[in-house]
Design a protein around this motif. Structure first.
Motif, short mmCIF file in Angstrom:
data_model
loop_
_atom_site.label_atom_id
_atom_site.label_comp_id
_atom_site.label_asym_id
_atom_site.label_seq_id
_atom_site.Cartn_x
_atom_site.Cartn_y
_atom_site.Cartn_z
N ARG A 1 -6.97 -0.63 -7.67
CA ARG A 1 -7.45 0.68 -7.23
C ARG A 1 -8.08 0.53 -5.85
NH1 ARG A 1 -8.43 5.03 -10.23
NH2 ARG A 1 -8.38 3.78 -12.14
N GLY A 2 -7.70 1.37 -4.92
CA GLY A 2 -8.28 1.26 -3.58
C GLY A 2 -7.98 2.47 -2.75
N ASP A 3 -8.68 2.56 -1.62
CA ASP A 3 -8.51 3.70 -0.72
C ASP A 3 -8.66 3.18 0.71
OD1 ASP A 3 -9.13 5.95 0.97
OD2 ASP A 3 -9.54 7.11 -0.84
N ALA B 1 11.37 4.41 12.22
CA ALA B 1 12.53 5.16 11.71
C ALA B 1 12.38 6.65 11.99
CB ALA B 1 12.67 4.93 10.21
N SER B 2 13.52 7.32 12.10
CA SER B 2 13.53 8.78 12.13
C SER B 2 13.58 9.25 10.67
CB SER B 2 14.76 9.20 12.96
OG SER B 2 15.12 10.52 12.70
N ILE B 3 14.30 10.30 10.37
CA ILE B 3 14.34 10.83 9.00
C ILE B 3 15.01 9.82 8.05
CG2 ILE B 3 15.44 12.60 7.56
CD1 ILE B 3 15.03 14.57 9.78
N SER C 1 10.43 13.33 1.92
CA SER C 1 9.93 14.70 2.15
C SER C 1 10.80 15.45 3.14
CB SER C 1 8.51 14.68 2.70
OG SER C 1 7.69 13.92 1.92
N SER C 2 11.15 14.80 4.26
CA SER C 2 11.88 15.54 5.29
C SER C 2 13.30 15.90 4.81
CB SER C 2 11.92 14.77 6.61
OG SER C 2 11.78 13.40 6.40
N PHE C 3 13.94 14.98 4.10
CA PHE C 3 15.27 15.28 3.55
C PHE C 3 15.17 16.38 2.49
CE2 PHE C 3 18.64 14.35 0.35
CZ PHE C 3 19.74 14.62 1.15
N LEU D 1 2.29 1.37 4.01
CA LEU D 1 3.19 2.52 3.78
C LEU D 1 2.39 3.77 3.45
CD1 LEU D 1 5.78 0.53 1.62
CD2 LEU D 1 5.99 1.15 4.04
N VAL D 2 1.30 3.93 4.20
CA VAL D 2 0.37 5.04 3.93
C VAL D 2 0.40 6.02 5.09
CG1 VAL D 2 -2.11 5.53 3.88
CG2 VAL D 2 -1.18 3.72 2.45
N HIS D 3 0.42 7.29 4.80
CA HIS D 3 0.00 8.28 5.78
C HIS D 3 -0.73 9.40 5.04
CE1 HIS D 3 4.04 10.67 5.57
NE2 HIS D 3 3.47 10.53 4.42
N SER D 4 -1.46 10.21 5.84
CA SER D 4 -2.42 11.13 5.23
C SER D 4 -2.06 12.58 5.46
CB SER D 4 -3.80 10.90 5.85
OG SER D 4 -4.16 9.57 5.76
N MET D 5 -0.79 12.94 5.36
CA MET D 5 -0.45 14.34 5.60
C MET D 5 -0.68 15.15 4.33
SD MET D 5 2.41 14.38 8.49
CE MET D 5 3.76 13.80 7.58
N ALA E 1 -3.32 1.52 -4.92
CA ALA E 1 -3.16 2.98 -5.04
C ALA E 1 -4.51 3.61 -5.30
CB ALA E 1 -2.20 3.31 -6.17
N ARG E 2 -4.67 4.86 -4.81
CA ARG E 2 -5.91 5.59 -5.11
C ARG E 2 -5.96 5.93 -6.59
NH1 ARG E 2 -6.05 10.05 -0.32
NH2 ARG E 2 -3.93 10.43 -1.04
N THR E 3 -4.79 6.15 -7.19
CA THR E 3 -4.71 6.47 -8.62
C THR E 3 -3.70 5.51 -9.24
OG1 THR E 3 -4.84 8.75 -7.82
CG2 THR E 3 -4.55 8.45 -10.18
N THR F 1 0.87 -1.18 0.00
CA THR F 1 0.00 0.00 0.00
C THR F 1 0.90 1.23 0.00
OG1 THR F 1 -0.08 0.18 2.40
CG2 THR F 1 -1.74 -1.23 1.36
N GLY F 2 0.34 2.38 -0.34
CA GLY F 2 1.19 3.58 -0.46
C GLY F 2 2.13 3.42 -1.64
N ALA F 3 1.67 2.67 -2.65
CA ALA F 3 2.56 2.25 -3.73
C ALA F 3 2.96 3.40 -4.66
CB ALA F 3 1.91 1.13 -4.54
#
Ligand SMILES: NC(=O)c1ccc[n+]([C@@H]2O[C@H](COP(=O)([O-])OP(=O)(O)OC[C@H]3O[C@@H](n4cnc5c(N)ncnc54)[C@H](OP(=O)(O)O)[C@@H]3O)[C@@H](O)[C@H]2O)c1
Length: 317
Positions: free
Chosen positions: A50-52, A154-156, A163-165, A72-76, A34-36, A9-11
């Motif tokens: 396709r999924g959510d 994990a940290s960064i 994204s954080s790097f 591997l999903v998050h919603s930020m 993936a949503r898309t 997930t979060g592919a």
């Protein structure tokens, strides 16, 4: 269809894309949710679905026959995109996924979340940012539903797509004077992308990782101020650091979002997590269990910058 199927997930995300490449490269039977799905990198042997996770659409079909499922999903993302704050969305997504995985008989969910800060002076628990609290809540939901699961914390992550790097590199690229709030002295142990993907890919074949939460980290303890200085060195640019005595997270997050071009909904929760040390509880355990020798910070920065520049221009180099 292969005998053993694994779901990612979060592919379409940073880690998901790289893991998918790795699993497909090994010839493992993989489904990608993936949503898309049109945005998925085409890869031989990968079945797109396709999924959510928030609505639950597509989950039963995606999980059918899977022994392992990577979460591997998050919603930020902006609240208007999906309703509610990221904490609510991630709780709903975790609960829907956990229930569907248990129904489908999945043996192991593999989750990548955040490090829980170790205690402060005299062992008092440190306050958690909303982002870290949410990552740990999702971890608990998943491990409770499928007890043989593994949470990697994990940290960064140091990689060209992280994204954080990317925020740190953009700041160094775009500001000649770097105002560094009080959190510059807090310490963490970033991890190379190469090692994160290695841990994720190997987890299904590491029996000792089942039913566990494991901290994964690189070998170097660095302050956030050091990290920025060492990234500037690797980029070959001189930058003047201006130490501030206060943290200023809400106004600083707005400035960082504007300078780096990243959404405030992503930058602010990430910056709130800088307010305390973010160190692994036992950095040696996961490398021993998996037989992985993690890359040093400076090597991982060099690798990430090299990949970045092979894909897009990076100013100030
Ligand atoms: N990057 C790091 O430095 C780092 C460090 C520690 C831990 N982690 C953890 O690693 C995991 C993956 O992070 P990442 O950096 O790869 O994040 P990312 O690039 O932002 O990817 C997030 C993924 O989640 C998907 N997603 C969001 N909402 C969804 C929903 N409702 N249904 C289905 N998919 C949905 C996104 O899909 P769309 O493309 O459709 O938006 C995207 O593929 C997260 O749990 C994160 O906390 C990352």
């Amino acid at each position: 269809m292969q005998d053993v199927m694994e779901l990612v997930t979060g592919a379409t995300g940073y880690i998901g894309t790289r893991l998918l490449r790795r699993l497909a490269g090994e010839g493992r039977g993989v489904r990608a949710l993936a949503r898309t799905p049109e945005r998925l990198e085409p890869a031989v042997g990968v079945e797109p679905i396709r999924g959510d996770l928030v609505t639950g659409a597509g989950l039963a079909r995606a999980l059918d026959g899977c022994a392992t499922a990577y979460y591997l999903v998050h919603s930020m993302e902006a609240a208007s995109a999906n309703g509610g704050g990221f904490g609510d969305r991630d709780r709903t997504a975790g609960e829907r996924f956990a229930a569907a995985a248990a129904d489908a008989g999945v043996e192991r969910i593999v989750y990548l979340g955040g490090i829980e800060p170790a205690g402060g002076p005299k062992g008092a628990p440190l306050p958690l940012s909303a982002h870290l609290r949410s990552r740990l809540e999702v971890e608990r939901i998943l491990l409770d539903a499928v007890p043989g699961s593994t949470a990697l914390r994990a940290s960064i992550v140091i990689g060209a797509g992280s994204s954080s790097f990317r925020i740190l590199v953009r700041l160094v690229e775009r500001l000649r004077v770097l105002p560094l709030p009080a959190w510059r002295a807090n310490r963490t142990q970033p991890i190379a992308e190469r090692d994160v993907i290695e841990y994720l890919a190997r987890t299904p074949s590491v029996p000792g990782a089942a039913g566990r939460s494991l901290d994964i980290a690189g070998p170097d303890v660095v302050t956030y101020g050091d990290m920025i200085g060492r990234i500037a060195d690797a980029m070959g640019v001189g930058r003047m650091a201006l130490g501030l005595g206060v943290s200023l997270t809400p106004p600083a997050a707005a400035v960082v979002a504007a300078v780096t071009g990243q959404p405030l909904e992503l930058v602010r929760p990430l910056m709130e997590s800088l307010e305390s040390d973010l160190l692994p509880h036992d950095a040696g355990e996961a490398p021993r269990l998996y037989g992985i020798r993690p890359l040093h910070f400076d090597r991982s920065v060099d690798r990430a910058l090299r990949e970045w520049e092979s894909l897009e221009p990076l100013g100030a180099r």
